[in-house]
Design an enzyme around this catalytic site. Structure first.
Site, short mmCIF file in Angstrom:
data_model
loop_
_atom_site.label_atom_id
_atom_site.label_comp_id
_atom_site.label_asym_id
_atom_site.label_seq_id
_atom_site.Cartn_x
_atom_site.Cartn_y
_atom_site.Cartn_z
N ASN A 213 -96.39 75.02 78.92
CA ASN A 213 -95.34 75.73 78.18
C ASN A 213 -95.77 75.90 76.72
O ASN A 213 -96.84 75.43 76.33
CB ASN A 213 -94.00 74.99 78.30
CG ASN A 213 -94.07 73.60 77.72
OD1 ASN A 213 -94.23 73.44 76.53
ND2 ASN A 213 -93.98 72.58 78.59
N ASP A 310 -87.96 62.27 85.35
CA ASP A 310 -87.34 62.49 84.05
C ASP A 310 -87.56 61.23 83.19
O ASP A 310 -86.96 60.18 83.44
CB ASP A 310 -85.84 62.78 84.21
CG ASP A 310 -85.25 63.31 82.93
OD1 ASP A 310 -85.42 62.64 81.87
OD2 ASP A 310 -84.64 64.39 82.95
N LYS A 345 -77.38 62.12 80.83
CA LYS A 345 -78.58 61.29 80.73
C LYS A 345 -78.31 59.95 80.03
O LYS A 345 -79.23 59.19 79.77
CB LYS A 345 -79.69 62.05 79.99
CG LYS A 345 -80.19 63.30 80.73
CD LYS A 345 -81.57 63.72 80.24
CE LYS A 345 -82.01 65.01 80.92
NZ LYS A 345 -83.45 65.29 80.74
O1 C5P Z 1 -83.08 68.26 81.04
P1 C5P Z 1 -83.99 68.76 80.00
O2 C5P Z 1 -85.41 68.89 80.44
O3 C5P Z 1 -83.53 70.02 79.32
O4 C5P Z 1 -83.92 67.64 78.87
C1 C5P Z 1 -84.68 67.73 77.72
C2 C5P Z 1 -84.92 66.35 77.19
O5 C5P Z 1 -85.40 65.53 78.26
C3 C5P Z 1 -86.01 66.31 76.14
O6 C5P Z 1 -85.72 65.26 75.26
C4 C5P Z 1 -87.26 66.03 76.97
O7 C5P Z 1 -88.27 65.41 76.17
C5 C5P Z 1 -86.74 65.10 78.03
N1 C5P Z 1 -87.41 65.15 79.32
C6 C5P Z 1 -88.12 64.06 79.76
N2 C5P Z 1 -88.74 64.08 80.98
C7 C5P Z 1 -88.65 65.17 81.76
C8 C5P Z 1 -87.94 66.29 81.34
C9 C5P Z 1 -87.32 66.25 80.10
O8 C5P Z 1 -88.21 63.07 79.02
N3 C5P Z 1 -89.26 65.16 82.93
#
Ligand code: C5P
Length: 408
Positions: A213, A310, A345
């Protein structure tokens, strides 16, 4: 929120020594006053050959201290009183001779006696001809001062008053103020371990291709710098980016979401604050092809993707969890998504920003809307370095508030 400078209300003794750059110290007085510092000026005899005490007295609004053995000055704000008054001593410009004299621990003029008597931190901004700067004696003296904890600001390189080019120019007054302001940030995270993720992740498809990305990592690196400035031990778990590691930060490079997860979880037990700035891939290929996928223009190519772990949720559900800060980079409905994510979260705080064409990723400025339990604050458009410091201030405030509730 407009952040107050860490130099606001700070007492600074500005010592001027004999260098042609002494004329810049007049402007430096003004720039330090602009950020709210209170200035008293000390000048060596040589400095008075380049700029008059009257100029410095008029600008600082206080008598200039000139002589160690002046019967009047020593009876009012003498060198011991000045040494006690100072929160910082700043020597700008610092000549090669003044550096040598300080390294030797001499006390035979007002400046050296004051430095010897002061327990306050000392910063010097050297200014001299580039050959004098690179002279081994000067460099040895500087090393001696650094070993004693003296902060050296600059010098800059470029055209010199003597007509030569090179390193040894006094930093510009505004740069001196900015560097000193960073050094003067209260060490409110002393003894705390802050773990930060930054940048994108790369999820391999085959040996030469990956899913990635547009994250540049700039925000995460700026946050890591701000945490280090606040005195924290900082571990920065970074995806693939082209950025220099900030001073005082331990960087661990990773590529995939799984590697980032593993590295964060290795640190979580002794982590005080976790800040997830990384744009982690939400999906990864189910399997990685061992050989490069060949193209077949007559067929479509299907990739099976499975969710990544996550990291943020994993940290937020850890037994003794640290203070957890997430980011929400959204292209639409920024506020709603961010608030929902804070709840879902189980985060302590979330910083939401708008990303898209020309905003958020890869640019130097950003704005944030920060949410925590029952409250929020907007941090308006600013360079990411400033925004990161403002965000760190909010994080420290909320971390302290949560801990004081826990401990009461
Ligand atoms: O749910 P989303 O991806 O939008 O959430 C964003 C937040 O979650 C950011 O702080 C990102 O660093 C974290 N994140 C994470 N691990 C993932 C996906 C997102 O720590 N696999």
């Amino acid at each position: 929120m407009t952040s107050k400078s860490s130099l606001s209300g700070v007492n600074i003794v500005l010592a001027v020594t004999g260098s042609i750059a002494a004329y810049k110290s007049a402007d430096l007085v003004r720039r330090l006053q602009d950020v709210g510092a209170d200035i008293r000026v000390v000048m060596t005899n040589a400095a008075c050959e380049f700029i008059t005490p009257l100029t410095m007295q008029t600008l600082s609004g206080h008598p200039v201290a000139l002589d160690l053995l002046d019967i009047v000055q020593e009876s009012t704000m003498g060198h011991i009183t000045l040494a006690r008054w100072a929160d910082w001593v700043l020597i700008a410009p610092a000549s090669a001779d003044s550096i040598a004299r300080l390294a030797q621990g001499r006390t035979d003029d007002l400046l050296t006696a004051l430095c010897s008597a002061s327990e306050s931190p000392l910063a010097i901004a050297p200014a001299m001809n580039n050959k004098m700067w690179t002279n081994p004696a000067t460099q040895d003296n500087l090393q001696t001062l650094r070993n004693r904890g003296v902060q050296v600001l600059g010098p800059a390189r470029g055209e010199q008053a003597c007509g030569e080019q090179g390193e040894g120019r006094l930093l510009e007054p505004l740069d001196i103020v900015n560097e000193l302001a960073i050094l003067a940030v209260p060490k409110r995270l002393q003894g705390k371990h802050v773990v930060i993720t930054a940048g994108p992740t790369h999820e391999p498809i085959d040996p030469v291709r990956y899913i990635g990305n547009r994250s540049s990592g700039k925000m995460g690196f700026a946050v890591a710098k701000a945490a280090a400035e606040a005195g924290a031990k900082v571990t920065l778990v970074s995806g693939p980016v082209h950025l220099t590691t900030p001073t005082g930060v331990t960087r661990v490079n990773v590529e995939t979401a799984q590697q980032m997860h593993d590295e964060v979880m290795r640190n979580v037990a002794e982590c005080t604050i976790f800040i997830a700035c990384a744009a982690v891939a939400d999906y990864q290929p189910e399997s990685i092809e061992s050989c490069k996928i060949k193209k077949d223009r007559n067929d479509t190519l299907q990739l099976n993707l499975v969710p990544t772990t996550d990291i943020l949720s994993a940290v937020a559900s850890y037994g003794v969890k640290p203070f957890v800060v997430g980011f929400a980079a959204e292209t639409d409905n920024v506020v709603e998504y961010a608030q929902a994510k804070l709840e879902r979260k189980k985060l302590d705080m979330i910083a939401a920003n708008h990303v898209g064409e020309g905003v958020g990723f890869a640019v130097d400025d950003n704005a944030l809307h920060v949410f925590w339990q029952n409250s929020s604050q907007t941090l308006p458009l600013a360079p990411k370095s400033q925004l990161a410091r403002d965000l760190m201030t909010l994080i420290i405030e909320q971390y302290n508030a949560k801990n004081s509730i826990k401990n009461s």
